[in-house]
Design a protein around this motif. Sequence first.
Motif, PDB file in Angstrom:
ATOM      1  N   ARG A 279       0.830  -1.201   0.000  1.00  0.00           N
ATOM      2  CA  ARG A 279       0.000   0.000   0.000  1.00  0.00           C
ATOM      3  C   ARG A 279       0.870   1.259   0.000  1.00  0.00           C
ATOM      4  O   ARG A 279       0.534   2.258  -0.643  1.00  0.00           O
ATOM      5  CB  ARG A 279      -0.906   0.001   1.233  1.00  0.00           C
ATOM      6  N   ARG A 280       1.983   1.184   0.714  1.00  0.00           N
ATOM      7  CA  ARG A 280       2.888   2.337   0.729  1.00  0.00           C
ATOM      8  C   ARG A 280       3.485   2.561  -0.660  1.00  0.00           C
ATOM      9  O   ARG A 280       3.594   3.699  -1.120  1.00  0.00           O
ATOM     10  CB  ARG A 280       3.994   2.113   1.759  1.00  0.00           C
ATOM     11  N   ILE A 281       3.861   1.466  -1.318  1.00  0.00           N
ATOM     12  CA  ILE A 281       4.404   1.594  -2.675  1.00  0.00           C
ATOM     13  C   ILE A 281       3.341   2.172  -3.607  1.00  0.00           C
ATOM     14  O   ILE A 281       3.631   3.026  -4.459  1.00  0.00           O
ATOM     15  CB  ILE A 281       4.899   0.225  -3.172  1.00  0.00           C
ATOM     16  N   GLN A 282       2.096   1.721  -3.439  1.00  0.00           N
ATOM     17  CA  GLN A 282       1.015   2.263  -4.263  1.00  0.00           C
ATOM     18  C   GLN A 282       0.805   3.749  -3.984  1.00  0.00           C
ATOM     19  O   GLN A 282       0.620   4.545  -4.914  1.00  0.00           O
ATOM     20  CB  GLN A 282      -0.280   1.491  -3.992  1.00  0.00           C
TER      21      GLN A 282
ATOM     22  N   GLN B 140     -11.227   1.419   0.337  1.00  0.00           N
ATOM     23  CA  GLN B 140      -9.845   1.001   0.590  1.00  0.00           C
ATOM     24  C   GLN B 140      -9.080   0.731  -0.699  1.00  0.00           C
ATOM     25  O   GLN B 140      -7.843   0.759  -0.707  1.00  0.00           O
ATOM     26  CB  GLN B 140      -9.825  -0.260   1.465  1.00  0.00           C
ATOM     27  N   ASP B 141      -9.808   0.465  -1.778  1.00  0.00           N
ATOM     28  CA  ASP B 141      -9.161   0.124  -3.045  1.00  0.00           C
ATOM     29  C   ASP B 141      -8.984   1.325  -3.970  1.00  0.00           C
ATOM     30  O   ASP B 141      -8.294   1.217  -4.987  1.00  0.00           O
ATOM     31  CB  ASP B 141      -9.972  -0.954  -3.784  1.00  0.00           C
ATOM     32  N   ARG B 142      -9.622   2.448  -3.654  1.00  0.00           N
ATOM     33  CA  ARG B 142      -9.566   3.603  -4.546  1.00  0.00           C
ATOM     34  C   ARG B 142      -8.408   4.518  -4.144  1.00  0.00           C
ATOM     35  O   ARG B 142      -8.369   5.038  -3.021  1.00  0.00           O
ATOM     36  CB  ARG B 142     -10.886   4.379  -4.514  1.00  0.00           C
ATOM     37  N   GLY B 143      -7.471   4.715  -5.075  1.00  0.00           N
ATOM     38  CA  GLY B 143      -6.299   5.547  -4.809  1.00  0.00           C
ATOM     39  C   GLY B 143      -6.337   6.840  -5.605  1.00  0.00           C
ATOM     40  O   GLY B 143      -6.738   6.860  -6.774  1.00  0.00           O
ATOM     41  N   ARG B 144      -5.894   7.932  -4.983  1.00  0.00           N
ATOM     42  CA  ARG B 144      -5.957   9.253  -5.607  1.00  0.00           C
ATOM     43  C   ARG B 144      -4.674  10.036  -5.332  1.00  0.00           C
ATOM     44  O   ARG B 144      -3.854   9.654  -4.494  1.00  0.00           O
ATOM     45  CB  ARG B 144      -7.142  10.060  -5.052  1.00  0.00           C
ATOM     46  N   PHE B 145      -4.539  11.168  -6.034  1.00  0.00           N
ATOM     47  CA  PHE B 145      -3.494  12.134  -5.694  1.00  0.00           C
ATOM     48  C   PHE B 145      -4.097  13.528  -5.655  1.00  0.00           C
ATOM     49  O   PHE B 145      -5.121  13.804  -6.286  1.00  0.00           O
ATOM     50  CB  PHE B 145      -2.321  12.091  -6.680  1.00  0.00           C
ATOM     51  N   SER B 146      -3.459  14.395  -4.897  1.00  0.00           N
ATOM     52  CA  SER B 146      -3.775  15.825  -4.891  1.00  0.00           C
ATOM     53  C   SER B 146      -2.472  16.608  -4.940  1.00  0.00           C
ATOM     54  O   SER B 146      -1.456  16.178  -4.383  1.00  0.00           O
ATOM     55  CB  SER B 146      -4.570  16.220  -3.640  1.00  0.00           C
TER      56      SER B 146
ATOM     57  N   PHE C 167      -5.447   6.894  -0.228  1.00  0.00           N
ATOM     58  CA  PHE C 167      -6.620   6.080  -0.531  1.00  0.00           C
ATOM     59  C   PHE C 167      -7.841   6.723   0.118  1.00  0.00           C
ATOM     60  O   PHE C 167      -7.730   7.462   1.097  1.00  0.00           O
ATOM     61  CB  PHE C 167      -6.429   4.654  -0.021  1.00  0.00           C
ATOM     62  N   ASP C 168      -9.011   6.419  -0.423  1.00  0.00           N
ATOM     63  CA  ASP C 168     -10.227   7.007   0.131  1.00  0.00           C
ATOM     64  C   ASP C 168     -10.430   6.622   1.591  1.00  0.00           C
ATOM     65  O   ASP C 168     -11.038   7.368   2.362  1.00  0.00           O
ATOM     66  CB  ASP C 168     -11.444   6.577  -0.691  1.00  0.00           C
TER      67      ASP C 168
END
Length: 521
Positions: free
Chosen positions: A45-48, A96-102, A477-478
């Motif tokens: 998860r950290r790598i993601q 938990q599966d949805r990843g984003r950036f800001s 992640f959300d």
Amino acid sequence: CRPRARRKALVLVVVLVVVTSLSLGALAFSLLMVGEREVAQAAGRRIQALALAESGIEAARQLLGEQPDARSPDGTWFENAERFQGVLILDGETPQDRGRFSIVAADGGEMRFGLECESSKLNLNTILQEGGDAAAARQRLMVLPDMTEEIADAILDWIDADDEQREFGAEADYYQSLDVPYRPSNGPLRCLEELLLVRGVTPQLLYGADRNRNGLIDADESALDAQPGWVRFLTLFSRESNLNPDGEPKIDLNQDDAETLYAQLCEAFDEEWAVFIVGYRQQEELYEDEETPPAEQNPPAGEESDSNRQRDENEEEEEEIEYQDRPAGQLDLTKPLNQKLDSPLDLIGRKIKVNYQESEKAAVVSPLFADQSEAMREYLPKLFELATTEGENPPAGRINLNLAPIEVLSGVPDVDASLAEEIVARRPAAPALASPHHRHPTWLLIDGVVPLDKMKALLPRLTAGGCVYRAQAVGFFDEGGAVIRLAVVIDAGESPPRIVSVQDMTPFGRGFDLPGLGAQP
């Protein structure tokens, strides 16, 4: 019988012990595997999250490839929630599966989804390249909160090339006398954190109350001294590109080839501008009028007063001269270009004396670039957008007057506190709201904030552009999972934009709450 019974009982005990040991071993192994699985999942998860943050950096680079300069008309680099807030990269059925950036900027103490222009800050690595004496360089630092003369001189001693100690400074002798000795760099700073090695500089001065380094004073930090740290006002990377809006080099008004200059000016502007500018540069001596009586100063644009004409005719009675309101003839482009322009402002309000190919008379042409606000509002943005007197590399470290905090503006030579306040009060609230004439520092002249002579003095120190940007890219992640926060500096003056530095800010904490970043339940 009894001994045999005892042996059977002993065997049973041994079997129970062995079974228990094996069970405990299996349980320990199972727990170990579960722990390893959780560690592996957390690492994954950290790598993601790291990949999500890096995706944000690439998104910022992509936008800057489209709009490299801070004076871009729509100003979408400054605030752009659509491209920079909670951008979905990894989709999934659960939060938990949805990843984003800001992409977050926090200059001025307020959070927005965009980039910071480094030209809004004081560049420590150019402060000694701008000329002036030691006192002037010190004064530029003295505007920072809680700065002292001792610390200012120590900073200047750290970055100057010599071992000569300033009045209140510190050189190698001081640092070599410490319990853990080291030497000053005597050169450009590599990062702002290097300032912590300078005598008198503390983390409190450098970062203020911002313990998590997110650029904001959060609720749990407001109880501390809420003074902003110096990192809000300082940079090492600001610079500008000398490209026009199409990404092509600007016309060098000081180039040596008259034919090339004339052709470029005709293509970018018109023939009148080309004749006037090349004619200005062909003069062996700049044409000067005698002092004009007050009532006759500044005649309307394109007009020449009768008394001026009469006086000029008397002065030049031995030479036959034609007086023109506008350029009207062909220049001999084989003649040398004798004059240099310090800036395009040198053209304002100037007459030129030229000799056309088809005429034996000299011609005195009235000012084509009038010293009047409405006229300047029309021609100055066009002139500065397409032409330059600075060659390919404009001076690094100029301050963006449309974005710099008042503390930084107050430290610019020739800008006192009252002028800094007026600039802040009259500048556009955001780049997207800037009118065309606000995209260059000459709006101070156009809007009557400063006179022409003052504008000429300020022009080498001020800009309305810049091509180096800073932001924090956050991958998250959300719900749950790691949050990675990277501070990045991007130089958009190159194609493609180049990453100058990346610093992992995650050890200082999450920095921002997930809903504020754009997380969706």
